[in-house]
Design an enzyme around this catalytic site. Structure first.
Site, PDB file in Angstrom:
ATOM      1  N   ARG A 252      78.725 -19.623 -22.047  1.00  0.00           N
ATOM      2  CA  ARG A 252      77.991 -20.609 -21.263  1.00  0.00           C
ATOM      3  C   ARG A 252      78.423 -22.022 -21.666  1.00  0.00           C
ATOM      4  O   ARG A 252      79.077 -22.224 -22.670  1.00  0.00           O
ATOM      5  CB  ARG A 252      76.485 -20.430 -21.474  1.00  0.00           C
ATOM      6  CG  ARG A 252      75.932 -19.190 -20.774  1.00  0.00           C
ATOM      7  CD  ARG A 252      74.490 -18.931 -21.123  1.00  0.00           C
ATOM      8  NE  ARG A 252      73.902 -17.916 -20.247  1.00  0.00           N
ATOM      9  CZ  ARG A 252      72.725 -17.336 -20.458  1.00  0.00           C
ATOM     10  NH1 ARG A 252      72.001 -17.670 -21.536  1.00  0.00           N
ATOM     11  NH2 ARG A 252      72.264 -16.443 -19.608  1.00  0.00           N
ATOM     12  N   HIS A 253      78.008 -22.982 -20.843  1.00  0.00           N
ATOM     13  CA  HIS A 253      78.357 -24.378 -21.094  1.00  0.00           C
ATOM     14  C   HIS A 253      77.872 -24.821 -22.467  1.00  0.00           C
ATOM     15  O   HIS A 253      76.776 -24.455 -22.894  1.00  0.00           O
ATOM     16  CB  HIS A 253      77.728 -25.257 -20.001  1.00  0.00           C
ATOM     17  CG  HIS A 253      78.090 -26.694 -20.096  1.00  0.00           C
ATOM     18  ND1 HIS A 253      77.210 -27.655 -20.556  1.00  0.00           N
ATOM     19  CD2 HIS A 253      79.248 -27.350 -19.819  1.00  0.00           C
ATOM     20  CE1 HIS A 253      77.804 -28.837 -20.521  1.00  0.00           C
ATOM     21  NE2 HIS A 253      79.037 -28.679 -20.079  1.00  0.00           N
TER      22      HIS A 253
END
Length: 421
Positions: A252-253
């Protein structure tokens, strides 16, 4: 084309004709007149000098007796590949810099050179009697460049530095992996190569200043400082208001501020998908046949999707796992959704587009056989790419390079017997 222009305008001056011919002809390689003495080893420094060689510089790899360390690694592990990759278009000479004669030979080469590049531990060049002051005395216009883990000064100067240790010190490992797992190294040698790219930039900047001001320079790059900016998103979360963001966010970011932003299962592997804005998200909904969710408050805005990240990731994964990654990627591209199939290295090495662009080249290496190797990623629109020359045999250019110092075959043989070459 030039003939037609001359017919249309017979009054062109000789200067205009010369300028027109130069405009139409392919430009020469930009570093064609630069001579580099390359004392580098492993990855960091050799990549900087590889970029210079591919840009046209004459790069002379000055190797210790027996050859550079990377050359001597166990070939059965494939260690020859990085050496071949990073030392294309270079020459090779052997030289014992710990001997008085070897030192003097090197300084004579410095007199003919434009750049000296090294990535020994800080202080080694000084101990060898080849300090910046010594080199500058022999050639006031020399550019002396050093790559290191932590810099030529400061409290970390003398720490032993390799890509792994710099990943640890820089914070790269702390932000790599999953929240419930340990800090994890990057699979790529990020610190070595980011350091090498910045070292190339420092050298070329110094050469530009020399061209303008006529002075040499001492430049240095720390791998730690070069890799720090790559963590911009992760660093940003330190200054944010949220306190629930883990250091490691998996795929994920890094700041958990974009969603979807993840690697999702396909029927035959994985696909990476990122939606930077609401337009991307609505395009993804369209591609998935789920436009019914466009007004759903759980996913309507980026803030909504970030707040409902598990729901969004599950929704996307339910769709992606039904399709093969390549087919899925093309479908999403058609809908303007940023994505890419997760490919393994064998797929990348065979990539037809990279081969068509000349980014990868198949060569019959005289020492290592058939290999696929990269060219420089630096491209100049009006310049033909340099012919690819495989990495040299150890000391292959002793006779020619030392011959430029008026050292003949008999003296070369004697220097070899004495352990100087």
């Amino acid at each position: 084309m030039l003939e037609k222009r001359l017919q249309r305008n017979a009054s062109l001056s000789l200067r205009e004709i010369d300028m027109e011919e130069k405009r139409l002809a392919p430009a020469a390689l930009p570093l064609r007149d630069v001579k580099v003495l390359d004392l580098t080893q492993i990855y960091n420094g050799p990549y900087a000098t590889f970029l210079m060689a591919m840009a046209g510089a004459e790069v002379v790899k000055v190797e210790p007796i027996g050859g550079e360390y990377l050359r001597r690694r166990d070939a059965s592990s494939g260690a020859f590949m990085p050496f071949a990759m990073l030392n294309a278009c270079k020459d090779s000479v052997s030289l014992n810099l710990k001997s008085a004669k070897g030192k003097e030979l090197f300084l004579r080469l410095v007199e003919q050179a434009d750049v000296v590049v090294e990535n020994y531990s800080p202080g080694v060049m000084d101990r060898l009697g080849l300090s910046w002051e010594t080199l500058r005395e022999r050639n006031p216009q020399i550019v002396f460049a050093s790559g290191s883990g932590y810099g030529q000064d400061g409290g970390y100067r003398d720490l032993m530095a390799m890509d792994l240790t710099v990943q640890a010190m820089s914070g790269v490992m702390s932000v790599t992996g999953y929240p419930d797992g340990p800090p994890t190294k990057s699979g790529a040698a990020l610190c070595d190569f980011f350091g090498g790219v910045h070292l190339y930039g420092a050298i070329v900047t110094a050469l530009y200043r020399r061209a303008v001001e006529g002075v040499g320079a001492r430049v240095e790059v720390s791998m730690l400082e070069a890799v720090y900016p790559t963590m911009a998103s992760n660093i940003g979360m330190i200054y944010g208001a949220r306190e629930d963001i883990p250091l490691r966010t998996g795929n994920r970011h890094g700041g958990l501020s974009l969603c979807p932003y993840n690697v999702y299962p396909a029927s035959d592997g994985y696909i990476a998908i990122i939606c930077n804005n609401d337009r991307h998200w609505n395009s993804l909904l369209d591609a998935m046949g789920r436009c019914d969710l466009s007004a759903d408050r759980r996913v309507q805005t980026m803030r909504d999707r970030v707040s409902n990240m598990e729901f969004v990731d599950d929704l996307v994964a339910q769709y992606t796992r039904q399709h093969p990654k390549e087919q899925l990627s093309r479908h999403l591209q058609d809908h303007k959704v940023p994505n890419a199939p997760v490919r393994d290295l064998t797929e990348v090495i065979k990539d037809s587009v990279l081969h068509e662009r000349g980014a990868l080249v198949d060569v019959d290496h005289p020492s290592f056989g058939r290999l696929t190797l990269p060219r420089s990623p630096l491209r100049f629109s009006d310049t033909e790419t340099r012919d690819y020359v495989c990495s040299p045999e150890y000391a292959a250019d002793n006779a020619r390079i030392y011959g430029s110092l008026a050292i003949g075959p008999d003296e070369l043989a004697k220097l070899a017997e004495e352990g100087v070459l």
